[in-house]
Design an enzyme around this catalytic site. Structure first.
Site, PDB file in Angstrom:
ATOM      1  N   ARG A  28      26.036 -28.199  25.257  1.00  0.00           N
ATOM      2  CA  ARG A  28      25.021 -28.688  26.190  1.00  0.00           C
ATOM      3  C   ARG A  28      25.270 -28.048  27.553  1.00  0.00           C
ATOM      4  O   ARG A  28      26.367 -28.143  28.095  1.00  0.00           O
ATOM      5  CB  ARG A  28      25.093 -30.213  26.296  1.00  0.00           C
ATOM      6  CG  ARG A  28      23.871 -30.858  26.914  1.00  0.00           C
ATOM      7  CD  ARG A  28      24.048 -32.363  26.996  1.00  0.00           C
ATOM      8  NE  ARG A  28      24.283 -32.972  25.688  1.00  0.00           N
ATOM      9  CZ  ARG A  28      24.671 -34.227  25.516  1.00  0.00           C
ATOM     10  NH1 ARG A  28      24.885 -35.012  26.556  1.00  0.00           N
ATOM     11  NH2 ARG A  28      24.863 -34.700  24.295  1.00  0.00           N
ATOM     12  N   SER A 122      20.175 -34.574  24.065  1.00  0.00           N
ATOM     13  CA  SER A 122      20.254 -36.031  23.959  1.00  0.00           C
ATOM     14  C   SER A 122      19.481 -36.713  25.084  1.00  0.00           C
ATOM     15  O   SER A 122      18.302 -36.449  25.281  1.00  0.00           O
ATOM     16  CB  SER A 122      21.717 -36.476  23.909  1.00  0.00           C
ATOM     17  OG  SER A 122      21.823 -37.844  23.635  1.00  0.00           O
ATOM     18  N   HIS A 123      20.143 -37.557  25.837  1.00  0.00           N
ATOM     19  CA  HIS A 123      19.498 -38.377  26.863  1.00  0.00           C
ATOM     20  C   HIS A 123      19.409 -37.677  28.213  1.00  0.00           C
ATOM     21  O   HIS A 123      18.987 -38.297  29.196  1.00  0.00           O
ATOM     22  CB  HIS A 123      20.271 -39.685  27.021  1.00  0.00           C
ATOM     23  CG  HIS A 123      21.725 -39.485  27.315  1.00  0.00           C
ATOM     24  ND1 HIS A 123      22.607 -39.022  26.361  1.00  0.00           N
ATOM     25  CD2 HIS A 123      22.447 -39.648  28.442  1.00  0.00           C
ATOM     26  CE1 HIS A 123      23.812 -38.922  26.891  1.00  0.00           C
ATOM     27  NE2 HIS A 123      23.744 -39.289  28.159  1.00  0.00           N
ATOM     28  N   ASP A 293      15.998 -42.772  23.372  1.00  0.00           N
ATOM     29  CA  ASP A 293      16.316 -41.571  24.142  1.00  0.00           C
ATOM     30  C   ASP A 293      15.551 -40.379  23.579  1.00  0.00           C
ATOM     31  O   ASP A 293      14.745 -40.516  22.654  1.00  0.00           O
ATOM     32  CB  ASP A 293      17.822 -41.334  24.194  1.00  0.00           C
ATOM     33  CG  ASP A 293      18.400 -40.806  22.888  1.00  0.00           C
ATOM     34  OD1 ASP A 293      17.775 -41.012  21.822  1.00  0.00           O
ATOM     35  OD2 ASP A 293      19.488 -40.198  22.912  1.00  0.00           O
ATOM     36  N   ASP A 295      16.155 -37.730  21.691  1.00  0.00           N
ATOM     37  CA  ASP A 295      16.231 -37.281  20.296  1.00  0.00           C
ATOM     38  C   ASP A 295      16.249 -38.431  19.293  1.00  0.00           C
ATOM     39  O   ASP A 295      16.385 -38.206  18.095  1.00  0.00           O
ATOM     40  CB  ASP A 295      17.430 -36.364  20.069  1.00  0.00           C
ATOM     41  CG  ASP A 295      18.771 -37.056  20.264  1.00  0.00           C
ATOM     42  OD1 ASP A 295      18.881 -37.875  21.197  1.00  0.00           O
ATOM     43  OD2 ASP A 295      19.711 -36.777  19.501  1.00  0.00           O
ATOM     44  N   ASP A 297      18.330 -41.102  18.733  1.00  0.00           N
ATOM     45  CA  ASP A 297      19.490 -41.748  18.127  1.00  0.00           C
ATOM     46  C   ASP A 297      20.001 -42.932  18.944  1.00  0.00           C
ATOM     47  O   ASP A 297      20.778 -43.744  18.441  1.00  0.00           O
ATOM     48  CB  ASP A 297      20.617 -40.740  17.859  1.00  0.00           C
ATOM     49  CG  ASP A 297      21.126 -40.030  19.103  1.00  0.00           C
ATOM     50  OD1 ASP A 297      20.559 -40.234  20.193  1.00  0.00           O
ATOM     51  OD2 ASP A 297      22.098 -39.250  18.976  1.00  0.00           O
ATOM     52  N   ARG A 298      19.581 -43.080  20.198  1.00  0.00           N
ATOM     53  CA  ARG A 298      19.997 -44.206  21.029  1.00  0.00           C
ATOM     54  C   ARG A 298      18.815 -45.129  21.282  1.00  0.00           C
ATOM     55  O   ARG A 298      17.659 -44.697  21.266  1.00  0.00           O
ATOM     56  CB  ARG A 298      20.562 -43.718  22.372  1.00  0.00           C
ATOM     57  CG  ARG A 298      21.757 -42.800  22.243  1.00  0.00           C
ATOM     58  CD  ARG A 298      22.135 -42.234  23.615  1.00  0.00           C
ATOM     59  NE  ARG A 298      23.026 -41.106  23.493  1.00  0.00           N
ATOM     60  CZ  ARG A 298      24.262 -41.076  23.970  1.00  0.00           C
ATOM     61  NH1 ARG A 298      24.755 -42.124  24.601  1.00  0.00           N
ATOM     62  NH2 ARG A 298      25.008 -39.998  23.831  1.00  0.00           N
ATOM     63  N   GLU A 381      28.517 -47.679  19.077  1.00  0.00           N
ATOM     64  CA  GLU A 381      29.163 -47.301  20.320  1.00  0.00           C
ATOM     65  C   GLU A 381      28.505 -48.025  21.479  1.00  0.00           C
ATOM     66  O   GLU A 381      27.319 -48.389  21.404  1.00  0.00           O
ATOM     67  CB  GLU A 381      29.055 -45.785  20.542  1.00  0.00           C
ATOM     68  CG  GLU A 381      29.725 -44.955  19.472  1.00  0.00           C
ATOM     69  CD  GLU A 381      29.691 -43.467  19.780  1.00  0.00           C
ATOM     70  OE1 GLU A 381      30.729 -42.820  19.597  1.00  0.00           O
ATOM     71  OE2 GLU A 381      28.629 -42.969  20.198  1.00  0.00           O
ATOM     72  N   SER A 383      27.488 -46.792  24.092  1.00  0.00           N
ATOM     73  CA  SER A 383      26.518 -45.914  24.729  1.00  0.00           C
ATOM     74  C   SER A 383      25.155 -45.992  24.044  1.00  0.00           C
ATOM     75  O   SER A 383      24.470 -44.990  23.884  1.00  0.00           O
ATOM     76  CB  SER A 383      27.033 -44.479  24.745  1.00  0.00           C
ATOM     77  OG  SER A 383      27.401 -44.054  23.446  1.00  0.00           O
ATOM     78  N   LYS A 394      23.860 -41.949  14.390  1.00  0.00           N
ATOM     79  CA  LYS A 394      23.308 -43.185  14.936  1.00  0.00           C
ATOM     80  C   LYS A 394      21.794 -43.083  14.875  1.00  0.00           C
ATOM     81  O   LYS A 394      21.231 -41.995  14.888  1.00  0.00           O
ATOM     82  CB  LYS A 394      23.802 -43.426  16.362  1.00  0.00           C
ATOM     83  CG  LYS A 394      23.769 -42.251  17.319  1.00  0.00           C
ATOM     84  CD  LYS A 394      24.470 -42.639  18.608  1.00  0.00           C
ATOM     85  CE  LYS A 394      24.526 -41.472  19.611  1.00  0.00           C
ATOM     86  NZ  LYS A 394      25.577 -40.501  19.274  1.00  0.00           N
TER      87      LYS A 394
END
Length: 567
Positions: A28, A122-123, A293, A295, A297-298, A381, A383, A394
């Site tokens: 990243r 990600s986020h 988020d 992608d 996963d969160r 997690e 997060s 996740k």
């Protein structure tokens, strides 16, 4: 497939020294680095492809997806051209390049692909001034283990050339198969453009009681929900699954058009950035709110009037209510996993259920071995990430459907479910302070000095008095994880201070973007007395935070007056 064969070229290049994956096979960096530095992206893609043994790579199938952020289309085209030149036989790509991270994991496992490349940061923010990332998932559908990440990095440091078919062009918008004849290749290279939702949706149908959720969202006395895709990849999933399949009104879903810059917002589902959802929930009109988020996963869960469910509480509550989900009634529950910084709320549920808890370093890749070996059914997690052994990632939408299933089964509101859980197990007050964008050298010395202080034998038994509170140190360590499956040892995963009342302080470095680093400070305090469950977390934890700041001297040594983000 038409015309003459497409040439395969070998392009000379020179290595970059900063292409070490941060964990899980992911790199990243600022978007400008990928876009502007000569061969920066091709170098890393070649390193990823070369990390796959040649005999496994030739003719294999891989999955490619992105969260739709700026530079994704260009990067997808480069990945396709290089995959073809490196002997990959078939690529499965989401329409318009879109696939959520959970969907990539799902498809890899469904079709037994050799792995997948996910274009996401990600986020983190998108756009030309934002961040971009490349993530490699292996054949079990999960993030690359450290041994694979290390191999990618070693290749990146000595790379001299990469292979590419620069004349190969695909139509990402057209569903179906596209075939290409390549020079010196006996079989055509195939690209299949698939609906980004369908395969993942079919998996969810086998896990949940969709009729029960549909009755909750569309039946008499329906639960009004508000779901924010934050202009990331989850828009098509929210509309097709929650609205079209499960009957939630179309206006339940907001910000569902994926945008390259996420609408100028930070696609991070927490109270700092998901303010549009939070304000809508505070009005009291909606009984359930969720955000995802970039992608997918969160996730974040809110109840009526903006009642916030912390990620650690969400994980523990899901664990305590798994019998509400048909999948777990059929498969049973073998064990739980949580990252070390995540609160110990899960541990109390596990003790009551008589199942083991595995405490791992931060990073989803550490859960994959546990799930592959049948030790672990549910992981999470702090997060904002939770998932189960249905995938090796996740999964934000899965977690939302679990919550809706619990609400449907228990016929309670979000807040009632949480308060009942606290009454039964006690409340874990928990907070994370992020000091972002710090100089790596500064953070190194802060953590080095802190480790020397807290791991000294004389530190055990020390007492800290803050107001009326007195905390006695009973244990400290630099967290080390021994994988129970293969014995792999992972060291220096954060500093822990545990007090006699089970309160915890944790300090951990995070450097996912590579250019700057973040120090994360975690505080946790347990309260059994139900009459004391209505306090503000930061007020309860302020004595612990004061101790942490005194020990680390983080404000003095960084010039910061406070954290960048509090969750």
């Amino acid at each position: 497939m038409e015309g003459s064969p497409i040439p395969v070229l070998t392009v000379p290049t020179a290595p970059y020294e900063d292409q070490r994956p941060a964990g899980g096979g992911g790199l990243r960096r600022p978007t400008g680095l990928f876009e502007g530095q000569r061969n920066y992206l091709p170098n890393f893609i070649q390193s990823v492809l070369s990390s796959i043994d040649l005999r496994d790579r030739q003719g294999c199938t891989m999955v490619v997806g992105s969260d739709g952020r700026y530079f994704s289309r260009t990067a997808t085209e480069i990945v396709v051209q290089m995959a073809a030149a490196n002997g990959i036989g078939r690529l499965i790509i989401g329409q318009n390049g879109i696939l959520s991270t959970p969907a990539v994991s799902c498809i890899i496992r469904k079709i037994k692909a050799a792995g997948g490349i996910i274009l996401t940061a990600s986020h983190c923010p998108g756009g030309p001034g934002g961040e971009f990332g490349v993530k490699f998932n292996v054949a079990n559908g999960g993030p690359a283990p450290d041994v694979v990440s290390d191999k990618i990095y070693q290749i990146s440091k000595t790379i001299e050339e990469y292979a590419i078919c620069p004349d190969l062009r695909i139509d990402l918008s057209r569903l179906g198969r596209q075939e290409f004849d390549l020079e010196n290749k006996f079989k055509p290279f195939r690209v299949e453009i698939v609906d980004p939702v369908d395969i993942y949706l079919n998996l969810l149908r086998t896990i949940f009681d969709f009729n029960a959720i549909r009755s909750l969202l569309a039946g008499p006395g329906q639960l009004k929900i508000r779901v924010d895709a934050m202009h990331g990849v989850m828009g098509p999933y929210v509309r097709k699954i929650l609205c079209d399949e499960l009957g939630a009104p179309a206006n339940s879903a907001i910000n569902c058009v994926p945008l390259e810059d996420f609408g100028g917002q930070h696609p991070d589902p927490n109270l700092t950035y998901a303010t549009t959802l939070l304000e809508a929930m505070k009005g009291g009109e909606y009984g359930f709110g969720a955000a995802f988020d970039a992608d997918g996963d969160r996730y974040m869960i809110l109840g009526q009037n903006g009642f916030f469910v912390s990620p650690s509480d969400s994980l523990a509550i899901i664990a305590a209510n798994l019998p509400c989900i048909p999948y777990f009634r059929q498969m049973g529950v073998r064990g739980f996993g949580r990252s070390m910084p995540t609160s110990t709320a899960l541990d109390r549920v596990a003790k009551a259920m008589k199942v083991p808890v595995y405490e791992t370093p931060a990073g989803w890749r550490f859960f994959s071995n546990l799930m592959d070996s049948g030790r672990c059914s549910l992981c999470g997690e702090e997060s904002f990430g939770t998932g189960s052994d249905h995938l090796r990632e996740k999964d934000g939408l899965w977690a939302v459907l679990v919550w809706l299933s619990i609400i449907a089964a228990r016929k309670q509101s979000v807040e009632e479910i949480v308060r009942d859980h606290w009454a039964k197990f006690g409340r874990h007050y928990y907070c994370r302070f992020d000091y972002e964008g710090l100089e790596p050298k500064t953070t190194y010395y802060i953590m080095r000095d802190l480790e020397a202080l807290v791991t000294d034998k004389s530190f055990i038994g020390q007492q800290f008095a803050v107001g009326s509170h007195v905390y006695t140190v009973t244990k400290t360590d630099s967290f080390e994880y021994v994988d129970p499956v293969d014995g792999t040892v992972t060291k220096k995963q954060g500093l822990r201070i545990i007090f006699s009342d089970a309160s915890r302080l944790i300090f951990r470095l995070s450097s996912s973007s590579g250019m700057r680093t973040t120090i994360r400070l975690y505080a946790e305090s347990y309260e059994r007395d139900p009459s004391r469950h209505d306090q503000e977390p930061q007020a309860v934890l302020s004595p612990l935070i004061a101790i942490a700041l005194k020990l680390s001297q983080i404000h003095e040594r960084t010039g910061r007056r406070g954290p960048t983000v509090i969750t």
